[in-house]
Design a protein around this motif. Structure first.
Motif, mmCIF file in Angstrom:
data_model
loop_
_atom_site.group_PDB
_atom_site.id
_atom_site.type_symbol
_atom_site.label_atom_id
_atom_site.label_comp_id
_atom_site.label_asym_id
_atom_site.label_seq_id
_atom_site.Cartn_x
_atom_site.Cartn_y
_atom_site.Cartn_z
ATOM 1 N N ILE A 276 30.512 -38.362 -46.205
ATOM 2 C CA ILE A 276 31.528 -38.306 -45.151
ATOM 3 C C ILE A 276 32.093 -36.890 -45.012
ATOM 4 C CG2 ILE A 276 33.835 -39.097 -44.519
ATOM 5 C CD1 ILE A 276 33.127 -41.816 -45.681
ATOM 6 N N ILE A 277 32.383 -36.249 -46.129
ATOM 7 C CA ILE A 277 32.942 -34.887 -46.079
ATOM 8 C C ILE A 277 31.934 -33.915 -45.476
ATOM 9 C CG2 ILE A 277 33.717 -32.973 -47.517
ATOM 10 C CD1 ILE A 277 34.963 -34.991 -49.405
ATOM 11 N N LEU A 278 30.675 -34.010 -45.884
ATOM 12 C CA LEU A 278 29.650 -33.111 -45.347
ATOM 13 C C LEU A 278 29.470 -33.330 -43.844
ATOM 14 C CD1 LEU A 278 26.961 -33.328 -48.175
ATOM 15 C CD2 LEU A 278 28.517 -31.422 -47.708
ATOM 16 N N HIS A 279 29.494 -34.582 -43.422
ATOM 17 C CA HIS A 279 29.354 -34.891 -41.990
ATOM 18 C C HIS A 279 30.523 -34.290 -41.199
ATOM 19 C CE1 HIS A 279 27.698 -38.090 -39.019
ATOM 20 N NE2 HIS A 279 28.125 -37.028 -38.375
ATOM 21 N N PHE A 280 31.720 -34.436 -41.715
ATOM 22 C CA PHE A 280 32.896 -33.882 -41.028
ATOM 23 C C PHE A 280 32.824 -32.357 -40.955
ATOM 24 C CE2 PHE A 280 37.072 -31.893 -41.416
ATOM 25 C CZ PHE A 280 37.696 -32.345 -40.260
ATOM 26 N N VAL A 281 32.507 -31.705 -42.077
ATOM 27 C CA VAL A 281 32.455 -30.244 -42.102
ATOM 28 C C VAL A 281 31.371 -29.735 -41.154
ATOM 29 C CG1 VAL A 281 31.991 -28.230 -43.540
ATOM 30 C CG2 VAL A 281 33.399 -30.096 -44.422
ATOM 31 N N HIS A 282 30.233 -30.405 -41.126
ATOM 32 C CA HIS A 282 29.150 -29.989 -40.231
ATOM 33 C C HIS A 282 29.584 -30.059 -38.770
ATOM 34 C CE1 HIS A 282 25.643 -30.826 -37.646
ATOM 35 N NE2 HIS A 282 25.020 -29.961 -38.412
ATOM 36 N N ASN A 283 30.145 -31.203 -38.357
ATOM 37 C CA ASN A 283 30.558 -31.349 -36.963
ATOM 38 C C ASN A 283 31.707 -30.405 -36.608
ATOM 39 O OD1 ASN A 283 28.669 -33.359 -37.037
ATOM 40 N ND2 ASN A 283 30.010 -34.975 -36.297
ATOM 41 N N PHE A 284 32.626 -30.212 -37.529
ATOM 42 C CA PHE A 284 33.758 -29.309 -37.266
ATOM 43 C C PHE A 284 33.274 -27.875 -37.103
ATOM 44 C CE2 PHE A 284 37.312 -26.574 -38.430
ATOM 45 C CZ PHE A 284 38.344 -27.124 -37.672
ATOM 46 N N ALA A 285 32.323 -27.457 -37.927
ATOM 47 C CA ALA A 285 31.791 -26.096 -37.811
ATOM 48 C C ALA A 285 31.060 -25.907 -36.486
ATOM 49 C CB ALA A 285 30.860 -25.801 -38.984
ATOM 50 N N VAL A 286 30.317 -26.926 -36.039
ATOM 51 C CA VAL A 286 29.600 -26.832 -34.761
ATOM 52 C C VAL A 286 30.579 -26.745 -33.598
ATOM 53 C CG1 VAL A 286 28.059 -28.076 -33.197
ATOM 54 C CG2 VAL A 286 27.531 -27.967 -35.640
ATOM 55 N N VAL A 287 31.618 -27.576 -33.625
ATOM 56 C CA VAL A 287 32.620 -27.558 -32.556
ATOM 57 C C VAL A 287 33.373 -26.230 -32.540
ATOM 58 C CG1 VAL A 287 34.749 -28.624 -31.728
ATOM 59 C CG2 VAL A 287 32.864 -30.056 -32.493
ATOM 60 N N ALA A 288 33.750 -25.748 -33.715
ATOM 61 C CA ALA A 288 34.499 -24.480 -33.797
ATOM 62 C C ALA A 288 33.660 -23.314 -33.283
ATOM 63 C CB ALA A 288 34.942 -24.234 -35.228
ATOM 64 N N TYR A 289 32.384 -23.298 -33.641
ATOM 65 C CA TYR A 289 31.528 -22.205 -33.170
ATOM 66 C C TYR A 289 31.352 -22.269 -31.657
ATOM 67 C CZ TYR A 289 27.352 -19.447 -32.262
ATOM 68 O OH TYR A 289 26.461 -18.538 -31.737
ATOM 69 N N ASP A 290 31.144 -23.469 -31.119
ATOM 70 C CA ASP A 290 30.928 -23.603 -29.676
ATOM 71 C C ASP A 290 32.202 -23.262 -28.906
ATOM 72 O OD1 ASP A 290 28.967 -24.607 -27.584
ATOM 73 O OD2 ASP A 290 30.718 -25.859 -27.121
ATOM 74 N N ALA A 291 33.375 -23.519 -29.488
ATOM 75 C CA ALA A 291 34.625 -23.233 -28.785
ATOM 76 C C ALA A 291 34.997 -21.754 -28.841
ATOM 77 C CB ALA A 291 35.742 -24.071 -29.385
ATOM 78 N N TRP A 292 34.608 -21.057 -29.901
ATOM 79 C CA TRP A 292 35.078 -19.679 -30.095
ATOM 80 C C TRP A 292 33.974 -18.636 -29.941
ATOM 81 C CZ3 TRP A 292 37.778 -21.712 -35.050
ATOM 82 C CH2 TRP A 292 38.951 -22.398 -34.675
ATOM 83 N N ARG A 293 32.784 -19.018 -29.609
ATOM 84 C CA ARG A 293 31.714 -18.026 -29.476
ATOM 85 C C ARG A 293 31.873 -17.255 -28.155
ATOM 86 N NH1 ARG A 293 27.396 -20.028 -26.205
ATOM 87 N NH2 ARG A 293 27.620 -22.246 -25.743
#
Length: 316
Positions: A299-316
């Motif tokens: 669960i933690i790995l899934h959350f961190v993965h999705n959060f990193a993808v969303v953060a990169y797409d929002a701030w790139r």
């Protein structure tokens, strides 16, 4: 001719009953149906099929009922070389009987429940996509409303199906693997995020000459975090890594169950068809994290993965 002194019958030979003699009693076991079953403790062993670590019961894995290489000490009846008492007592009768666990049969086989739940999940996704297309939803708010509907429906579906097969979907983490799984999962997750960046960057460059419009960037809001990071991390792990993987592990090899679950996980992302090859690898990674590190790690790995993808797409 001198008598053969070596072939003369002795007193012991005369007393020993021979086969076919009248009155020669057949050995019988003194079986007591009211005796309490005895189970001998055995060291835990790793099952080659379901991957569980448990003490074998009557030579079988208590999780998937397959034969293991560990057997309980068995004592067979042995004859006693003495006829001083009743012939019926000339056999050891203290051989233990073994208590083998008996599972209560399911009204519906767990694998059938998993397949039906997966079909219902895909049906919900398709129905939502049709409704969005018919209504012509295009704004981010309208898309988020449709996504929220799908996630509420998938949450209820997951909890209901998991409740029906909970006892069959339980999984034990092998002894001594949890710490190693938590430590090694961090660099593997980082490698997957780098692969994600490379994969979708190359994909966008390949699709530009074809006139494919690049999707709008995601915004880092509370609704986005809840819908893309929190809910999928919990519900999808319960559905795929707890229920689906747990049921499959009871009927096939653990590694095969992990990769089949990863394929089902990738195929469930109908809104991201081009990203299914990458999601297949992510699903396998999360499956092994669940097997060797526990559900919390997945669960933690899934959350961190999705959060990193969303953060990169929002701030790139």
């Amino acid at each position: 001719m001198p008598p053969d002194e070596y072939n003369q019958p002795t007193d012991t030979d005369a007393l020993r009953p021979r086969a076919g003699d009248w009155g020669a009693a057949e050995p019988e076991l003194d079986y007591d149906p009211d005796a309490v079953p005895v189970v001998y403790p055995v060291a835990t062993r790793w099952c080659w099929r379901c991957g569980e670590t448990a003490a074998p019961v009557a030579g079988r894995c208590p999780w998937c009922n397959t034969w293991t290489d560990g057997e309980l000490p068995r004592r067979e009846p042995e004859p006693v070389l003495s006829l001083d008492d009743d012939p019926e007592d000339d056999w050891h009768t203290d051989a233990p009987r073994y208590a083998i666990p008996v599972r209560r049969p399911y009204l519906i086989p767990p694998i059938v429940i998993v397949v039906l739940a997966y079909a219902a999940l895909l049906g919900t996704l398709i129905m939502c996509a049709v409704i969005v297309a018919v209504r012509g939803a295009s704004t981010p708010d309208e898309i988020q409303e449709a996504q929220a509907f799908v996630e509420v429906a998938s949450t209820l579906l997951t909890l209901g199906a998991l409740a029906l097969v909970w006892s069959r979907s339980r999984q034990k983490v092998p002894d001594g693997t949890m710490v190693l799984a938590w430590v090694t999962s961090v660099p593997v997750l980082f490698a997957l995020l780098c692969l994600n960046l490379l994969f979708f960057t190359v994909l966008r460059e390949l699709l530009k000459p074809l006139g494919v419009v690049e999707p709008e960037r995601m915004k880092m809001t509370l609704a986005t975090v809840l819908l893309i990071c929190v809910q999928p991390a919990i519900v999808e792990e319960l559905f795929f890594r707890q229920m689906t993987l747990g049921v499959l592990r009871k009927s096939m090899n653990m590694h095969l169950a992990v990769w089949i679950t990863a394929a089902a996980f990738a195929a469930a992302h109908l809104g991201n068809i081009l990203g299914m090859p990458y999601l297949f690898l992510v699903g396998a990674f999360l499956g092994y994290a669940r097997v060797y590190g526990g559900l919390t790690l997945a669960i933690i790995l899934h959350f961190v993965h999705n959060f990193a993808v969303v953060a990169y797409d929002a701030w790139r």
